[in-house]
Design an enzyme around this catalytic site. Sequence first.
Site, short mmCIF file in Angstrom:
data_model
loop_
_atom_site.label_atom_id
_atom_site.label_comp_id
_atom_site.label_asym_id
_atom_site.label_seq_id
_atom_site.Cartn_x
_atom_site.Cartn_y
_atom_site.Cartn_z
CG HIS A 179 -1.72 1.26 1.36
ND1 HIS A 179 -2.90 1.39 0.67
CD2 HIS A 179 -1.53 2.42 2.01
CE1 HIS A 179 -3.41 2.59 0.92
NE2 HIS A 179 -2.59 3.23 1.73
NE ARG A 238 -9.64 11.06 10.13
CZ ARG A 238 -8.80 10.30 9.41
NH1 ARG A 238 -9.20 9.14 8.93
NH2 ARG A 238 -7.57 10.70 9.19
CE LYS A 254 -8.83 2.99 3.71
NZ LYS A 254 -9.11 4.37 3.58
CB SER A 292 -8.19 5.58 8.08
OG SER A 292 -8.60 5.73 6.75
CG ASP A 340 -11.71 4.39 6.70
OD1 ASP A 340 -11.17 5.22 7.45
OD2 ASP A 340 -11.47 4.31 5.48
N1 URA Z 1 -5.67 7.60 3.51
C1 URA Z 1 -6.65 6.89 4.14
O1 URA Z 1 -7.10 5.86 3.63
N2 URA Z 1 -7.08 7.33 5.34
C2 URA Z 1 -6.61 8.42 5.93
O2 URA Z 1 -7.04 8.75 7.02
C3 URA Z 1 -5.61 9.16 5.27
C4 URA Z 1 -5.16 8.71 4.05
#
Ligand code: URA
Length: 433
Positions: free
Chosen positions: A82, A168, A187, A183, A161
Amino acid sequence: MRAVDIIEKKKHNMTLSKEEIDFLILGYTNGEIPDYQMSAFLMTVYFNGMNSEEIANLTESFVKSGDSVDLSEIDGIKVDKHSTGGVGDKISLIVIPLVASFGVPVAKMSGRGLGHTGGTIDKLESIEGFRTDLSPDEFINNVNKYKMAIVGQTANLTPADKKIYALRDVTSTIDSIPLIASSIMSKKIASGADSIVLDVKVGSGAFMKTIEEAEALARTMVSIGKNLGRNTIAVITNMDQPLGHEVGNSNEVMEAIKVLKGEGSVDETEIALAIAANMCVLGGAFSNMDEAYKGLKESISSGRAIEKLKELIKIQGGNPNIIDNPDLLPKAKNIHPIKADKDGYIYSIDAESIGIGAMLLGAGRKKKEDPIDPAAGITLISKMGDKVSKGDIICQLRTNLDEIDDAMEKVQGAFVIKDEKPKTNPFIYNIIR
Ligand code: URA
């Protein structure tokens, strides 16, 4: 349990239990807890932080809120990677076939681009016919048979999320390390891999602007991975300027092909090898990094790596002839040069401005539903440290649009030319294990 009591507890910097975090996150996702209470909670986390156990529990709550991908039918150690996002970041296109060429299964789920950074799925879709909507069976069968597959993210991955990220965004709580780390990692965990390599970018085009911030984020994500039983490594990499020379979709595919043919730029080649080597070691193909580097370089020089990309394109329905003839990729009708406005050295190239410039040319989207043009993009002829003379072409804008004044201005403003040479930073700053 009451949300107000949990907020009160975090306000006084006390540790929350797994049950309390679940109550809040799952209650918010199903609409039982209102935005105003979640906003207050996020702000307490912003100011007081969370310990590593709380962050792992928060991540697990995000995962529990939706579906998880079951990769148990795939043989071997499944590795994922990632990137925290950069400009011209085509590393996934390079490492998927490279790692798979050693039999390490790469089951990759990827997103689309938004704002100034591009998405791997958009890049691959610039290849005529390439399908990113494989069914779960096709996905698993392809990984078992060919050791690689890539699909777009399914709709119901970590809905908590998704909902909390939107909140946020409007409550000024994006830039909190526990919230960013949970977050991102939620994923990855929901995507099902056993081992994860994170490319944490730092610099003008990245989310993290300083090495200290990037290392803190990396350490937090590695700790989440370990707490939740995923072998996780973070590589902190340089994003002082866009990666390589190409930004856009089809031109990034073209550049990834070059790297896999052994003709890539040094920054991309070095970063791709570091990510791929860590993935191969975690996947058990090599016992140490030196052996992994040696093997990966051999895969490139022998042509095995580029053949593997050709195979990936073919099995996902794309036209594999683009490998031997990249001119088959979509091409923009107009190319506009940007010229140096004085003599000197390219002192800096603001990556975010280049990313926004590419978006304005049609290569990216401001909103999720915006269409993108696979042919649009930017070619950086000169990079930081290059000597230029007034009037030299330092960059080319590729577009099918007629009105590009905003993009021209943005890209010209991204370049700073000075009499002195800039200090150059390494491509790889640190590896956190
Ligand atoms: N990328 C994400 O998936 N989440 C965040 O909070 C910041 C960047």
